[in-house]
Enzyme design. Structure first.
Site, PDB file in Angstrom:
ATOM      1  N   PHE A  41      39.807  77.276  24.213  1.00 21.03           N
ATOM      2  CA  PHE A  41      41.083  76.760  24.691  1.00 21.03           C
ATOM      3  C   PHE A  41      40.855  75.329  25.170  1.00 21.03           C
ATOM      4  O   PHE A  41      39.788  75.024  25.693  1.00 21.03           O
ATOM      5  CB  PHE A  41      41.621  77.624  25.850  1.00 21.03           C
ATOM      6  CG  PHE A  41      42.479  78.754  25.379  1.00 21.03           C
ATOM      7  CD1 PHE A  41      41.926  79.806  24.674  1.00 21.03           C
ATOM      8  CD2 PHE A  41      43.848  78.762  25.620  1.00 21.03           C
ATOM      9  CE1 PHE A  41      42.711  80.846  24.209  1.00 21.03           C
ATOM     10  CE2 PHE A  41      44.651  79.798  25.167  1.00 21.03           C
ATOM     11  CZ  PHE A  41      44.085  80.843  24.458  1.00 21.03           C
TER      12      PHE A  41
ATOM     13  N   ASN B 273      40.143  76.289  40.858  1.00 23.82           N
ATOM     14  CA  ASN B 273      41.270  75.606  40.199  1.00 23.82           C
ATOM     15  C   ASN B 273      42.476  76.536  40.132  1.00 23.82           C
ATOM     16  O   ASN B 273      42.424  77.666  40.615  1.00 23.82           O
ATOM     17  CB  ASN B 273      40.861  75.125  38.804  1.00 23.82           C
ATOM     18  CG  ASN B 273      40.385  76.277  37.942  1.00 23.82           C
ATOM     19  OD1 ASN B 273      41.120  77.216  37.690  1.00 23.82           O
ATOM     20  ND2 ASN B 273      39.127  76.218  37.527  1.00 23.82           N
TER      21      ASN B 273
ATOM     22  N   PRO C 248      26.759  75.443  33.472  1.00 20.52           N
ATOM     23  CA  PRO C 248      26.523  75.683  32.040  1.00 20.52           C
ATOM     24  C   PRO C 248      27.849  75.801  31.302  1.00 20.52           C
ATOM     25  O   PRO C 248      28.839  76.275  31.874  1.00 20.52           O
ATOM     26  CB  PRO C 248      25.774  77.023  32.029  1.00 20.52           C
ATOM     27  CG  PRO C 248      26.096  77.665  33.325  1.00 20.52           C
ATOM     28  CD  PRO C 248      26.349  76.576  34.312  1.00 20.52           C
ATOM     29  N   ASP C 249      27.890  75.375  30.045  1.00 16.37           N
ATOM     30  CA  ASP C 249      29.096  75.534  29.227  1.00 16.37           C
ATOM     31  C   ASP C 249      28.965  76.871  28.489  1.00 16.37           C
ATOM     32  O   ASP C 249      28.171  77.008  27.556  1.00 16.37           O
ATOM     33  CB  ASP C 249      29.242  74.375  28.243  1.00 16.37           C
ATOM     34  CG  ASP C 249      30.601  74.393  27.563  1.00 16.37           C
ATOM     35  OD1 ASP C 249      31.026  75.482  27.122  1.00 16.37           O
ATOM     36  OD2 ASP C 249      31.250  73.331  27.489  1.00 16.37           O
ATOM     37  N   ILE C 250      29.740  77.836  28.931  1.00 17.15           N
ATOM     38  CA  ILE C 250      29.616  79.209  28.413  1.00 17.15           C
ATOM     39  C   ILE C 250      29.942  79.257  26.918  1.00 17.15           C
ATOM     40  O   ILE C 250      29.183  79.792  26.111  1.00 17.15           O
ATOM     41  CB  ILE C 250      30.558  80.150  29.201  1.00 17.15           C
ATOM     42  CG1 ILE C 250      30.232  80.077  30.700  1.00 17.15           C
ATOM     43  CG2 ILE C 250      30.458  81.572  28.679  1.00 17.15           C
ATOM     44  CD1 ILE C 250      31.245  80.741  31.605  1.00 17.15           C
TER      45      ILE C 250
ATOM     46  N   LYS D 120      36.646  68.718  20.767  1.00 15.33           N
ATOM     47  CA  LYS D 120      36.049  69.876  21.430  1.00 15.33           C
ATOM     48  C   LYS D 120      35.662  70.943  20.418  1.00 15.33           C
ATOM     49  O   LYS D 120      34.601  71.551  20.501  1.00 15.33           O
ATOM     50  CB  LYS D 120      37.099  70.453  22.403  1.00 15.33           C
ATOM     51  CG  LYS D 120      36.541  70.725  23.748  1.00 15.33           C
ATOM     52  CD  LYS D 120      37.638  70.950  24.749  1.00 15.33           C
ATOM     53  CE  LYS D 120      37.892  69.723  25.590  1.00 15.33           C
ATOM     54  NZ  LYS D 120      38.877  69.943  26.643  1.00 15.33           N
TER      55      LYS D 120
ATOM     56  N   LYS E 267      31.820  71.982  20.155  1.00 13.63           N
ATOM     57  CA  LYS E 267      31.448  73.334  20.593  1.00 13.63           C
ATOM     58  C   LYS E 267      31.296  74.293  19.413  1.00 13.63           C
ATOM     59  O   LYS E 267      31.162  75.499  19.619  1.00 13.63           O
ATOM     60  CB  LYS E 267      32.474  73.863  21.601  1.00 13.63           C
ATOM     61  CG  LYS E 267      32.594  72.984  22.849  1.00 13.63           C
ATOM     62  CD  LYS E 267      33.207  73.709  24.024  1.00 13.63           C
ATOM     63  CE  LYS E 267      33.438  72.756  25.183  1.00 13.63           C
ATOM     64  NZ  LYS E 267      33.720  73.417  26.455  1.00 13.63           N
TER      65      LYS E 267
ATOM     66  N   LYS F 177      28.258  78.558  57.726  1.00 14.82           N
ATOM     67  CA  LYS F 177      29.472  77.734  57.621  1.00 14.82           C
ATOM     68  C   LYS F 177      29.165  76.306  58.081  1.00 14.82           C
ATOM     69  O   LYS F 177      28.597  76.118  59.169  1.00 14.82           O
ATOM     70  CB  LYS F 177      30.569  78.359  58.494  1.00 14.82           C
ATOM     71  CG  LYS F 177      31.884  77.665  58.351  1.00 14.82           C
ATOM     72  CD  LYS F 177      32.943  78.321  59.202  1.00 14.82           C
ATOM     73  CE  LYS F 177      34.172  77.448  59.234  1.00 14.82           C
ATOM     74  NZ  LYS F 177      35.063  77.799  60.323  1.00 14.82           N
TER      75      LYS F 177
ATOM     76  N   ASP G 173      33.651  72.875  36.109  1.00 17.83           N
ATOM     77  CA  ASP G 173      32.619  72.078  35.430  1.00 17.83           C
ATOM     78  C   ASP G 173      31.418  71.827  36.334  1.00 17.83           C
ATOM     79  O   ASP G 173      30.311  71.640  35.853  1.00 17.83           O
ATOM     80  CB  ASP G 173      33.216  70.742  34.976  1.00 17.83           C
ATOM     81  CG  ASP G 173      34.184  70.957  33.826  1.00 17.83           C
ATOM     82  OD1 ASP G 173      33.886  71.817  32.974  1.00 17.83           O
ATOM     83  OD2 ASP G 173      35.240  70.296  33.789  1.00 17.83           O
TER      84      ASP G 173
HETATM   85  O1  C5P Z   1      35.230  71.253  27.818  1.00 12.07           O
HETATM   86  P1  C5P Z   1      36.426  72.033  28.309  1.00 12.07           P
HETATM   87  O2  C5P Z   1      36.223  72.613  29.674  1.00 12.07           O
HETATM   88  O3  C5P Z   1      37.722  71.318  28.234  1.00 12.07           O
HETATM   89  O4  C5P Z   1      36.542  73.230  27.239  1.00 12.07           O
HETATM   90  C1  C5P Z   1      37.449  74.233  27.365  1.00 12.07           C
HETATM   91  C2  C5P Z   1      36.962  75.480  26.660  1.00 12.07           C
HETATM   92  O5  C5P Z   1      35.591  75.724  26.925  1.00 12.07           O
HETATM   93  C3  C5P Z   1      37.686  76.695  27.147  1.00 12.07           C
HETATM   94  O6  C5P Z   1      37.754  77.616  26.072  1.00 12.07           O
HETATM   95  C4  C5P Z   1      36.789  77.188  28.287  1.00 12.07           C
HETATM   96  O7  C5P Z   1      36.970  78.564  28.535  1.00 12.07           O
HETATM   97  C5  C5P Z   1      35.414  76.877  27.741  1.00 12.07           C
HETATM   98  N1  C5P Z   1      34.425  76.533  28.782  1.00 12.07           N
HETATM   99  C6  C5P Z   1      33.364  77.376  29.045  1.00 12.07           C
HETATM  100  N2  C5P Z   1      32.421  77.025  29.978  1.00 12.07           N
HETATM  101  C7  C5P Z   1      32.517  75.872  30.644  1.00 12.07           C
HETATM  102  C8  C5P Z   1      33.579  74.997  30.402  1.00 12.07           C
HETATM  103  C9  C5P Z   1      34.518  75.365  29.471  1.00 12.07           C
HETATM  104  O8  C5P Z   1      33.289  78.453  28.432  1.00 12.07           O
HETATM  105  N3  C5P Z   1      31.594  75.561  31.551  1.00 12.07           N
END
Ligand code: C5P
Length: 400
Positions: free
Chosen positions: A327, A214, A309-311, A341, A345, A293, A283
């Site tokens: 953020f 991105n 995974p959502d860190i 959010k 979270k 390739k 995501d």
């Molecule tokens: O759900 P969204 O991507 O909009 O959430 C944004 C926040 O979550 C940001 O602080 C981003 O750094 C964190 N994030 C993360 N891991 C992910 C997706 C988002 O830490 N896979």
């Protein structure tokens, strides 16, 4: 030699009767070896003349935002950068209200908004004005923004009443300013804190040469890392691929994919006090990464994607003691989406910023809304480095 020697002190005077005491403050600072510039609001000029302050400070006094002659001598941005410390004495109820809400409708408020220097206020007003809920709410806002307030003192007031509202005495203020520069005052707001930050984009490999990513530049996260380091924190930055140097004194761990960022961040989170997730984590990532390739064919191709995974979610759930800041970059319904959010979270604070249509990503400026469970602070569009310092001051005020 005093620690204040040759320091650049910008004294702001707003329109209150205590302004006469500020002449003495300027004189004391000069005696201590400081360099002093004075900026007065129009109302302040009704209480004490700019000529008096010019004679005492040895510099022309700044009063106008839109005066071409004055701007040519020293522009307002130049003056904002020049200051090592800003002290507004007296700070009236009206000036505090304007500062709290980020107004820039005269030179002094503009200087405060445009400066990275610490801002100190010596409030002075009638005791009822001081205790008014509107003023007290502005005091809270200012403190959250990292502004330091000194006084007011209790006692007899110019209006004949007795109570809290007197400006601190000039000599007290001069000592206070000096103490900000002395070694003993060097207890920085984030001293002893360990701050973990994710920044930049992630790259999700499709094959050995292609990836999904991105537009994140990493500038906001890097600016936050630099600001936290300067405020005394021990900073670890887990960064995706960006074109930026690691800020001085910051430990950087470079990663590529969301999974790598997840792994490194969780490992570091255990020994951290504050976690700030600025990374634009992808995501999704390709379900199968080709070893070679992928060859071009005439047929359309489709890519199967798995959820990453959502860190932030994992850190905040596994380490509930950590102060977690997220953020939220949104193209619509900014506040609503950010609030959802924050709850989902389990965050202590979320920084929401509009993106798309040439806003937010890959730019040097950002405009943000900061949300807590029961509060909301708006910060106007500004340079990411200035914003980073303000954000870290807000975080420091929350945890100290
Ligand atoms: O759900 P969204 O991507 O909009 O959430 C944004 C926040 O979550 C940001 O602080 C981003 O750094 C964190 N994030 C993360 N891991 C992910 C997706 C988002 O830490 N896979």
């Amino acid at each position: 030699m005093s620690a204040i020697n040759n320091k650049h002190i910008l004294i702001g005077i707003s329109g209150g009767i205590a302004a006469y005491k500020t002449a003495e403050l300027v004189r004391s600072l000069i005696k201590k070896g400081a360099q002093v510039q004075v900026c007065m609001t129009q109302a302040a000029c009704d209480f004490i003349t700019p000529l008096t302050l010019q004679a005492i400070s040895g510099n022309p006094v700044h009063t106008d935002l839109l005066n071409p002659q004055a701007e040519a001598a020293m522009g307002h941005i130049e003056l904002a950068r020049w200051a090592d410390l800003i002290m507004i004495a007296p700070a009236t109820a009206d000036f505090m209200a304007r500062l709290a809400h980020g107004h820039a409708n005269d030179l002094l408020s503009t200087l405060c908004l445009a400066s990275e220097a610490p801002i100190h206020l010596a409030p002075a007003m009638n005791r009822v004005m001081w205790s008014n809920p509107a003023t007290q709410s502005n005091v809270r806002l200012l403190k959250e923004q990292g502004v330091q307030l000194h006084g007011p003192a209790e006692g007899e007031q110019a209006c004949g009443e007795v109570g809290a509202g007197r400006m601190l005495e000039a000599l007290q203020l001069a000592d206070l300013i000096e103490s900000q520069f002395s070694a003993s005052a060097k207890q920085l707001p984030l001293s002893g804190k360990k701050v973990l930050i994710t920044a930049g984009p992630t790259r999700e490999a499709i094959d050995p040469v292609r990836y999904i990513s991105n537009r994140s530049s990493g500038k906001m996260g890097y600016a936050i890392a630099a600001a936290a380091q300067q405020m005394g924190a021990e900073v670890t930055l887990v960064s995706g691929p960006v074109a930026l140097e690691a800020p001085a004194g910051v430990r950087r761990i470079l990663v590529e994919s969301a999974k790598e960022m997840h792994q490194q961040t969780l490992k570091e989170a255990e020994r951290s006090d504050i976690f700030i997730a600025t990374a634009a984590v992808a995501d999704y990532s390709p379900a199968n990464v080709a070893d070679q390739k992928i060859k071009k064919t005439d047929d359309p191709v489709s890519l199967e994607l798995d959820y990453n995974p959502d860190i932030l979610m994992d850190v905040s759930h596994q380490f509930p003691e950590l102060f977690c800041v997220g953020f939220a970059a949104e193209t619509e319904n900014l506040i609503e989406h950010a609030k959802t959010k924050m709850l989902r979270k389990k965050l202590d604070m979320i920084v929401a910023n509009p993106v798309g249509h040439n806003q937010g990503f890959d730019k040097d400026t950002n405009q943000v809304e900061i949300l807590f469970k029961d509060q909301h602070i708006s910060l106007p569009e500004q340079d990411k480095r200035t914003l980073a310092t303000k954000l870290m001051n807000i975080v420091a005020n929350q945890i100290n």
